[in-house]
Design an enzyme around this catalytic site. Structure first.
Site, PDB file in Angstrom:
ATOM      1  CB  CYS A  12      36.965  27.689   0.135  1.00 43.99           C
ATOM      2  SG  CYS A  12      35.637  27.508   1.348  1.00 43.99           S
ATOM      3  CE1 TYR A  67      -7.529  -0.031 -11.037  1.00 42.45           C
ATOM      4  CE2 TYR A  67      -5.648  -1.338 -11.694  1.00 42.45           C
ATOM      5  CZ  TYR A  67      -6.272  -0.113 -11.599  1.00 42.45           C
ATOM      6  OH  TYR A  67      -5.661   1.009 -12.068  1.00 42.45           O
ATOM      7  CE  LYS A  85       4.882   4.502  -5.163  1.00 40.33           C
ATOM      8  NZ  LYS A  85       4.714   4.868  -6.544  1.00 40.33           N
ATOM      9  CB  CYS A 129      36.697  28.714   6.119  1.00 40.84           C
ATOM     10  SG  CYS A 129      35.314  28.291   5.048  1.00 40.84           S
ATOM     11  CB  CYS A 135      38.605  25.237   2.751  1.00 43.79           C
ATOM     12  SG  CYS A 135      38.690  26.876   3.495  1.00 43.79           S
ATOM     13  CD  GLU A 144      -7.718  -5.088  -5.754  1.00 43.72           C
ATOM     14  OE1 GLU A 144      -7.488  -4.549  -6.842  1.00 43.72           O
ATOM     15  OE2 GLU A 144      -8.723  -4.847  -5.077  1.00 43.72           O
ATOM     16  CG  ASP A 146       5.139   0.445 -12.007  1.00 36.68           C
ATOM     17  OD1 ASP A 146       4.491   1.509 -12.082  1.00 36.68           O
ATOM     18  OD2 ASP A 146       6.370   0.401 -11.849  1.00 36.68           O
ATOM     19  CE  LYS A 204       0.447   2.358  -6.486  1.00 37.39           C
ATOM     20  NZ  LYS A 204       0.803   2.628  -7.845  1.00 37.39           N
ATOM     21  CB  CYS A 259      36.412  31.566   3.067  1.00 37.00           C
ATOM     22  SG  CYS A 259      37.634  30.283   2.790  1.00 37.00           S
TER      23      CYS A 259
HETATM   24  S1  IVH Z   1      -7.770   0.958  -7.555  1.00 38.52           S
HETATM   25  C1  IVH Z   1      -9.701   5.107  -6.450  1.00 38.52           C
HETATM   26  N1  IVH Z   1      -6.341  -1.183  -7.801  1.00 38.52           N
HETATM   27  O1  IVH Z   1      -2.290   2.570  -8.578  1.00 38.52           O
HETATM   28  C2  IVH Z   1      -8.503   4.345  -6.899  1.00 38.52           C
HETATM   29  N2  IVH Z   1      -5.383   0.852  -8.508  1.00 38.52           N
HETATM   30  O2  IVH Z   1      -3.522   4.976  -6.387  1.00 38.52           O
HETATM   31  C3  IVH Z   1      -8.850   3.280  -7.862  1.00 38.52           C
HETATM   32  N3  IVH Z   1      -3.159   0.632  -9.495  1.00 38.52           N
HETATM   33  O3  IVH Z   1      -3.597   5.247 -10.066  1.00 38.52           O
HETATM   34  C4  IVH Z   1      -7.653   2.504  -8.262  1.00 38.52           C
HETATM   35  N4  IVH Z   1      -3.006  -1.542  -9.312  1.00 38.52           N
HETATM   36  O4  IVH Z   1      -3.343   3.305 -11.584  1.00 38.52           O
HETATM   37  C5  IVH Z   1      -6.383   0.137  -7.974  1.00 38.52           C
HETATM   38  N5  IVH Z   1      -5.221  -3.195  -8.033  1.00 38.52           N
HETATM   39  C6  IVH Z   1      -5.272  -1.883  -8.198  1.00 38.52           C
HETATM   40  C7  IVH Z   1      -4.201  -1.170  -8.780  1.00 38.52           C
HETATM   41  C8  IVH Z   1      -4.309   0.211  -8.912  1.00 38.52           C
HETATM   42  C9  IVH Z   1      -2.411  -0.440  -9.740  1.00 38.52           C
HETATM   43  C10 IVH Z   1      -2.732   2.014  -9.788  1.00 38.52           C
HETATM   44  C11 IVH Z   1      -3.802   2.892 -10.348  1.00 38.52           C
HETATM   45  C12 IVH Z   1      -3.906   4.082  -9.406  1.00 38.52           C
HETATM   46  C13 IVH Z   1      -2.855   3.828  -8.365  1.00 38.52           C
HETATM   47  C14 IVH Z   1      -3.466   3.747  -6.975  1.00 38.52           C
END
Ligand code: IVH
Length: 659
Positions: A402, A219, A308, A423, A418, A110, A114, A112, A405
Site C-alpha cells: 500500500c 485573415y 475552441k 490505513c 489494502c 472565421e 489549425d 480557426k 501504510c
Molecule cells: S486573427 C490578434 N483569424 O488562431 C490575433 N487568427 O488566437 C490575430 N488563427 O494565433 C489573429 N485562424 O494563428 C485570426 N481566422 C483567423 C485565424 C486565426 C487561425 C490562429 C492564429 C492565432 C490564433 C488566434
C-alpha cells in the site's frame, strides 16, 4: 528573343491566373494537364534562357534555396493572438464585455485554421519577406520556404506596400501524403497537420518545404486604415481582391450570441468534410472604430476571441502512473499526464483501473497517449501511440505494498486491496465519501478540509464529525476559517443528521452499495434496524439486489465495529429512518437541459436542486428530454428544443417545477 520573352510572360500569366482561380476562388479554370503543360514549357524556356527568368516566376516555388540559419525578424507591430474560450457561457460573457463599450457591436466569424500564423510583407505588390510569429515581437525569416507555397501570391493584384497575416497550414490530403512518404522512408510520423506545417517552414532547404505542399489562408491586415478599410469584413474582401485565399465561403457575420452559436454549430457539422483542419472559430469585432475603442490588454486584443471546439480526443504525454487507495482499500493506478483540454475542460489525470487494464493497454511512462471524456464527463485513456515510442519509456509495474501504510496488498479478482482497516488513506477516503454531496451533503467539509482535519486529529472517524463542535474554538483559530465559516460548517453537520436513511446507508461506504441500491434498501426496510435483521436470502429477493450486494450488506452488519458505529451515531441523534417525502423523487426519470444565463440561479446550483429531486441534467437536447430550462441569451439548445417540441421552462417557471 522578344518573342520568347513574350511567351514566357504569357505562360506566367496563365499559370498565375490558374493558381488564382484554384486557390482564391476555389474554382479551377483549367485542367491539371493544361497547368502541367504550361509549367513545363516555362521551365524549359527558363533553363534555355536563364537571363530571361523573372524574379517572380512561379517555377521558383519548387524551392532549392538553402539557408544556413534563420534570421530574426522584428515585427512592425506585435503579432498577438487571442485568448481562448471553450463554452457558451464564455461567449455570453465575451459579448457582454464587448457591449459595455460598444453596445451595437457585430462580429466577423472565421474558422480557426489549425496551423501556424505567418506574416507576409509586400513592397509595391511583390513578396519581399515572410516571417513566423515567434514570441510575437521577433519571429524568424522563412521567406525561402513561404515562396514555395502555391497559395501565397508572389505578386499582388495591386502594386501596394502591405503586411498580410494569415495561417500557414497543411491540408488533410497533403498531410496524409506527407506521412505516407515518411512511413516509406522510415521517418517518424507527424502527429497532426499543424506539427507537419510547423516542421516544414522550419527547414533550411526550401525544396523540403516545397514537397510538403503547404497552404496559406489570409485573415488579417495590421493597419487596415491605410487602405481606407472600415471593417474586418472589408479587410477580408480586400485580401481576396489582392489575390489571397481567404475563407470567403465559410466566413460569417453575427449580430448577437444566438447567431454566433448557430454559426459555431453549423461549422462544427461541416468540420469533418473540410479539406483542412480547424480547431474553432475566431470572433472579431467587425467595425474598426469599435476595435480601436476596445484596444488591448497587456497581452491580448480585447476586440476578439478564439472559441475552441471541444476536443473530443487529444494527445498528451504520460508523465507518471500514480497509485491511489480508495475507501474500500482498492488500489487504483492513475495516469498523470500533461494537462490538456478535452470536451470543454482541462484534465491531467485519468483512471487506469487496474493491473490487467494497464497490461492490456501496454501503457508505459513517457508514452504519447490519447485521452477522451467517456460519457463527456470522466476522462479516459483511449489508446497508447506505440508508433511514437522512442525506446526510453518505462514499462508499467504493479505495486505490491500500500503506497500509504505499506501493508502487503491482496488481489481479489482484477483488483488489489489494502486490507489494513487503520490505513490512514482508507480512513480519509471513507470520511470524504461520508460528507460528500451525494451522501450526507455536508457543505464546507470537502476533500481538502477532511484531509486537513484528519491530519490535525479533529476527525479520525465518522462519529468525530458529529463531535466537531467540541473543537469549535480551535477551528476558529485556523487559517482560512473564522467564526462565521465554522458556524456554517457546524450547522451543515447538524442539518445532515436529519437525512433520510438512504443517504446515510450510502454514506457508510458498504461495499457494492451505491446511491441506487441504498435507495432500494431504504425504501424496502424503512429503518436501519430492519435492515440489520434482514437475512441474506431476504435481501436477494429484492429487485435490483443480487447475491454480491446481499452478501456484502450482511457482512457489514455482522461486523461488531460497524454496529458500534451505528449505535454511536444514533446516540448523536442521526436519523436512520426512511423519510418518504414525495419531494425526494418528484422528478425521478426526468431529464432536463439548461441553456442561457439565469438571474436567480447559478447553473450548478439549479443542477443540484434538480438532481436532488431525482432528475438528470444533461447537455444535449433530444426527443427524450423532458424539458429545457431557458435563461437569457439561450444557445442553439433552445432552437433544438423548439424544433423537437420539447417543453420549455422559463426562469419564472422554475419554482413551480421544483416546489
Ligand atoms: S486573427 C490578434 N483569424 O488562431 C490575433 N487568427 O488566437 C490575430 N488563427 O494565433 C489573429 N485562424 O494563428 C485570426 N481566422 C483567423 C485565424 C486565426 C487561425 C490562429 C492564429 C492565432 C490564433 C488566434
Amino acid at each position: 528573343m522578344d518573342d520568347i520573352k513574350k511567351r514566357m510572360d504569357e505562360l506566367i500569366e496563365k499559370i498565375n491566373k490558374a493558381s488564382y482561380e484554384y486557390y482564391v476562388n476555389d474554382n479551377p479554370s483549367i485542367t491539371d494537364q493544361e497547368y502541367d503543360d504550361y509549367y513545363s514549357e516555362l521551365l524549359k524556356l527558363e533553363s534555355k534562357y536563364p537571363n530571361l527568368k523573372r524574379d517572380d516566376s512561379p517555377t521558383l516555388r519548387v524551392g532549392g534555396k538553402v539557408i544556413d540559419k534563420f534570421l530574426k525578424v522584428t515585427h512592425e507591430s506585435p503579432m498577438l493572438s487571442f485568448d481562448d474560450i471553450f463554452n457558451e457561457d464564455e461567449i455570453v460573457s465575451f459579448d457582454e464585455r464587448i457591449r459595455k463599450t460598444c453596445p451595437n457591436a457585430s462580429y466577423t466569424l472565421e474558422p480557426k485554421m489549425d496551423g501556424l500564423s505567418g506574416s507576409l510583407l509586400y513592397e509595391k505588390g511583390v513578396l519581399v519577406r515572410a516571417a513566423t510569429r515567434g514570441d510575437g515581437l521577433v519571429g524568424e525569416d522563412i521567406t525561402h520556404n513561404v515562396k514555395t507555397i502555391k497559395s501565397v501570391p508572389l505578386k499582388l493584384n495591386k502594386e501596394i506596400d502591405i503586411e498580410v497575416r494569415g495561417e500557414i497550414y497543411m491540408s488533410k490530403k497533403s498531410f496524409e501524403k506527407c506521412n505516407n512518404q515518411r512511413k516509406q522512408d522510415k521517418e517518424p510520423l507527424f502527429a497532426n497537420p499543424r506539427n507537419a506545417a510547423a516542421g516544414s517552414v522550419r527547414q533550411l532547404d526550401s525544396s523540403v518545404a516545397a514537397k510538403r505542399e503547404l497552404d496559406f489562408m489570409a485573415y488579417f491586415i495590421p493597419n487596415p486604415d491605410k487602405y481606407g478599410i472600415k471593417t474586418q469584413k472589408e479587410s477580408l474582401d480586400f485580401l481576396r481582391e489582392l489575390g489571397f485565399a481567404t475563407n470567403y465561403k465559410l466566413n460569417g457575420l453575427a449580430k448577437n450570441v444566438n447567431e454566433i452559436i448557430n454559426y459555431i454549430n453549423d461549422l462544427q457539422q461541416k468540420r469533418k468534410d473540410l479539406p483542412f483542419e480547424i480547431d474553432g472559430v475566431v470572433l472579431k469585432v467587425n467595425n474598426l472604430d469599435d476595435e480601436a475603442k476596445l484596444g488591448f490588454t497587456q497581452r491580448v486584443p480585447r476586440w476578439g476571441i478564439a472559441y475552441k471546439f471541444p476536443a473530443l480526443e487529444v494527445l498528451t504525454t504520460l508523465k507518471e502512473i500514480k497509485f491511489t487507495v480508495g475507501r474500500t482499500g482498492k488500489i487504483t493506478p492513475n495516469a498523470i499526464f500533461d494537462p490538456v483540454h478535452v470536451a470543454g475542460s482541462v484534465v491531467s489525470k485519468a483512471t487506469l483501473h487496474n493491473e490487467d487494464y494497464c497490461l492490456e493497454k501496454d501503457v508505459k511512462v513517457g508514452d504519447v497517449i490519447s485521452i477522451r471524456k467517456a460519457g463527456d464527463v470522466i476522462p479516459e485513456v483511449v489508446e497508447v501511440k506505440k508508433e511514437r515510442r522512442t525506446g526510453k519509456e518505462i514499462p508499467f509495474k504493479m505495486i505490491d505494498k500500500c503506497p500509504m501504510c505499506g501493508s502487503l496488498l491482496v488481489r481479489e479478482d482484477a483488483n488489489y486491496f489494502c486490507k489494513n482497516e487503520m490505513c490512514s488513506k482508507r480512513e480519509i477516503e471513507g470520511l470524504i465519501h461520508f460528507a460528500s454531496r451525494d451522501t450526507m451533503n455536508i457543505e464546507g467539509l470537502g476533500e481538502r478540509i477532511v484531509e486537513d482535519f484528519y491530519n490535525m486529529g479533529f476527525i479520525k472517524s465518522i462519529s468525530d464529525i458529529y463531535k466537531l463542535y467540541n473543537h469549535k474554538e480551535d477551528l476558529i483559530e485556523l487559517e482560512g476559517f473564522g467564526e462565521k465559516s465554522v458556524n456554517n460548517l457546524l450547522e451543515s453537520i447538524e442539518n445532515s443528521k436529519g437525512n433520510s436513511l438512504e443517504k446515510v446507508l450510502f454514506a457508510l461506504g458498504i461495499r457494492h452499495v451505491g446511491k441506487k441500491t441504498a435507495k432500494v434498501l431504504a425504501k424496502e426496510y424503512k429503518t436501519i434496524d430492519n435492515l440489520i435483521d434482514a437475512t441474506e436470502e431476504e435481501l436477494t429477493v429484492i429487485n435490483d439486489v443480487g447475491e454480491i450486494i446481499a452478501k456484502s450488506v450482511k457482512e457489514y452488519f455482522s461486523n461488531e465495529k460497524n454496529l458500534r458505529l451505528i449505535e454511536e451515531l444514533k446516540k448523536l441523534n442521526l436519523n436512520f429512518n426512511y423519510i418518504n417525502s414525495s419531494q425526494n423523487d418528484k422528478l425521478e426519470g426526468k431529464t432536463f437541459v439548461l441553456t442561457g444565463t439565469l438571474k436567480e440561479y447559478k447553473r450548478e446550483e439549479l443542477t443540484n436542486i434538480l438532481e436532488s429531486l431525482g432528475a438528470k441534467v444533461t447537455s444535449s437536447v433530444t426527443n427524450k428530454t423532458s424539458g429545457v430550462i431557458v435563461g437569457d441569451k439561450p444557445g442553439s439548445k433552445y432552437d433544438k428544443a423548439l424544433k423537437l417540441g420539447v417543453k420549455i421552462y422559463k426562469e419564472e417557471d422554475i419554482n413551480t417545477l421544483i416546489n
